[in-house]
Scaffold this motif. Sequence first.
Motif, PDB file in Angstrom:
ATOM      1  N   SER A  77       0.816  -1.221   0.000  1.00  0.00           N
ATOM      2  CA  SER A  77       0.000   0.000   0.000  1.00  0.00           C
ATOM      3  C   SER A  77       0.848   1.269   0.000  1.00  0.00           C
ATOM      4  CB  SER A  77      -0.939   0.001   1.201  1.00  0.00           C
ATOM      5  OG  SER A  77      -1.847  -1.071   1.094  1.00  0.00           O
ATOM      6  N   PHE A  80       2.017   2.052  -3.534  1.00  0.00           N
ATOM      7  CA  PHE A  80       1.066   2.763  -4.411  1.00  0.00           C
ATOM      8  C   PHE A  80       1.480   4.233  -4.503  1.00  0.00           C
ATOM      9  CE2 PHE A  80      -2.596  -0.237  -2.897  1.00  0.00           C
ATOM     10  CZ  PHE A  80      -2.056  -1.262  -3.642  1.00  0.00           C
ATOM     11  N   TRP A 100      -7.297  -3.333  -5.501  1.00  0.00           N
ATOM     12  CA  TRP A 100      -5.899  -2.930  -5.288  1.00  0.00           C
ATOM     13  C   TRP A 100      -5.449  -1.971  -6.379  1.00  0.00           C
ATOM     14  CZ3 TRP A 100      -5.086  -3.542  -0.558  1.00  0.00           C
ATOM     15  CH2 TRP A 100      -5.459  -4.702   0.130  1.00  0.00           C
ATOM     16  N   THR A 144      -1.784  -4.614 -12.259  1.00  0.00           N
ATOM     17  CA  THR A 144      -1.792  -5.515 -11.105  1.00  0.00           C
ATOM     18  C   THR A 144      -1.863  -6.913 -11.697  1.00  0.00           C
ATOM     19  OG1 THR A 144      -3.107  -3.829  -9.982  1.00  0.00           O
ATOM     20  CG2 THR A 144      -2.979  -6.000  -8.923  1.00  0.00           C
ATOM     21  N   ASN A 146      -1.874  -9.974 -10.529  1.00  0.00           N
ATOM     22  CA  ASN A 146      -2.803 -10.960  -9.963  1.00  0.00           C
ATOM     23  C   ASN A 146      -3.784 -10.250  -9.044  1.00  0.00           C
ATOM     24  OD1 ASN A 146      -3.524 -13.879  -9.558  1.00  0.00           O
ATOM     25  ND2 ASN A 146      -3.164 -13.279  -7.440  1.00  0.00           N
ATOM     26  N   ASP A 167       2.264  -4.249  -9.832  1.00  0.00           N
ATOM     27  CA  ASP A 167       2.023  -4.782  -8.495  1.00  0.00           C
ATOM     28  C   ASP A 167       1.905  -6.292  -8.660  1.00  0.00           C
ATOM     29  OD1 ASP A 167       0.992  -5.705  -6.112  1.00  0.00           O
ATOM     30  OD2 ASP A 167      -0.714  -4.324  -6.039  1.00  0.00           O
ATOM     31  N   SER A 170       0.672 -10.784  -5.261  1.00  0.00           N
ATOM     32  CA  SER A 170       0.144 -12.120  -4.982  1.00  0.00           C
ATOM     33  C   SER A 170       0.468 -13.161  -6.041  1.00  0.00           C
ATOM     34  CB  SER A 170      -1.365 -12.039  -4.736  1.00  0.00           C
ATOM     35  OG  SER A 170      -1.999 -11.347  -5.790  1.00  0.00           O
ATOM     36  N   GLY A 188       3.645  -6.682  -1.613  1.00  0.00           N
ATOM     37  CA  GLY A 188       3.783  -7.032  -0.202  1.00  0.00           C
ATOM     38  C   GLY A 188       4.446  -8.397  -0.129  1.00  0.00           C
TER      39      GLY A 188
HETATM   40  C1  LIG Z   1      -2.609  -7.675  -0.499  1.00  0.00           C
HETATM   41  C2  LIG Z   1      -2.380  -6.867  -1.680  1.00  0.00           C
HETATM   42  C3  LIG Z   1      -1.994  -5.515  -1.587  1.00  0.00           C
HETATM   43  C4  LIG Z   1      -1.863  -4.784  -0.264  1.00  0.00           C
HETATM   44  O1  LIG Z   1      -0.739  -5.224   0.413  1.00  0.00           O
HETATM   45  P1  LIG Z   1      -0.315  -4.594   1.816  1.00  0.00           P
HETATM   46  O2  LIG Z   1       1.068  -5.124   1.988  1.00  0.00           O
HETATM   47  O3  LIG Z   1      -1.280  -5.085   2.830  1.00  0.00           O
HETATM   48  O4  LIG Z   1      -0.339  -3.119   1.703  1.00  0.00           O
HETATM   49  C5  LIG Z   1      -1.746  -4.821  -2.761  1.00  0.00           C
HETATM   50  N1  LIG Z   1      -1.878  -5.412  -3.954  1.00  0.00           N
HETATM   51  C6  LIG Z   1      -2.253  -6.696  -4.084  1.00  0.00           C
HETATM   52  C7  LIG Z   1      -2.377  -7.299  -5.453  1.00  0.00           C
HETATM   53  C8  LIG Z   1      -2.516  -7.471  -2.950  1.00  0.00           C
HETATM   54  O5  LIG Z   1      -2.887  -8.755  -3.078  1.00  0.00           O
END
Ligand SMILES: *Cc1c(COP(=O)(O)O)cnc(C)c1O
Length: 357
Positions: A77, A80, A100, A144, A146, A167, A170, A188
């Motif tokens: 986060s 971002f 996200w 993003t 995933n 991002d 995951s 993360g």
């Molecule tokens: C969980 C997640 C986030 C947020 O992650 P944090 O470390 O809790 O800020 C951001 N992007 C994706 C794709 C996520 O799965």
Amino acid sequence: MKKVHVFNAGPCLLPQQALDNAIEAIKDFKGTGVSVLCISHRTKEWDEVMDETRALWKELLHIPEDYEVVFLGGGASLQFLMVAMNYLEKKAAYLDTGVWAKKALKEAKAFGDAYAIASSADKNYSYIPKGFEIPTDIDYLHITTNNTIYGTEIREDLDSPVPVIADMSSDILSRPVDVSKYELIYGGVQKNAGPAGAAFVIIKKDTLGKVSRYIPTMLDYKVHVEKESMFNTPPVFTILVMNETLKWLKSIGGVEAIDKINEQKAQLLYDEIDRNPLFVGTAAKEDRSRMNVPFVMAPGYEDLQDEFLAFSKEKGMVGLKGHRSVGGFRASLYNACSVEDVQALVDCMKEFEALKK
Ligand SMILES: *Cc1c(COP(=O)(O)O)cnc(C)c1O
């Protein structure tokens, strides 16, 4: 300990070997007689862990020479915001594929003209928008890869006329990635690489220092690259467990090996969802994620939802409850989740079917 099968969406299941070694390090870090929770991070022993962890990331993902990887507090986060602050001069495009992605876009709007280039919000983010044209007058395209909540995934590295920032919270380390196709990759740590407490950022070094705004020290990627993630006290324990998790991944054959296992796991579960008349998947088939598998009760069986949840819990399944914005169930099949775990879930779905039909 109770035998369970963990499908938590994050923080993720971690390999037992990593947990065992972490417990050992809590007792005695590298034979120093001091717990890793109490060591100074300005020691040779800790430097070794940092160096090794960086080297493992580079080795596992074949990260090119002109990139660096840093570990920062604040989770994905905070990235971002940091991404936009460090790269957005005028204009940036964001692919709106879920909550996200939307949160990333919201932060970027504070720094310039950031907009959604395409969106799948019209169908509750159950698919990946396609066919959009990437403009050439933007500083970067943000994707993003995933979408943890909706179970959609972009597994192909896009060909883009502008730098791509991704991002990969995951699905990082779940499959090979051509890092050279990205300007920056972040996420993360807690979805596939370790416990909560840090973000990883893979940065193409020569792209830094180009925006004209002042960047506060702690938010400046350049500082963290130069200081090798040790500008201030790093999240020591998170990095140690990440180190052990990466060592485990390397020991089983790395990203190339886990890629095959992840394919097998996802296939196994999707096949059952598609076969079993009681259940139905929620994501578009061509965009299905291998990491997060959302599904719901099929039409006509909706009232069995709570019963299946209770039934699966009884059978040792943990973390199957779906995200509130999709409902139903979600099984997250991160790296440490085994084929046996997925088979246990599939057996459980079959048993439930036999009970109800
Ligand atoms: C969980 C997640 C986030 C947020 O992650 P944090 O470390 O809790 O800020 C951001 N992007 C994706 C794709 C996520 O799965």
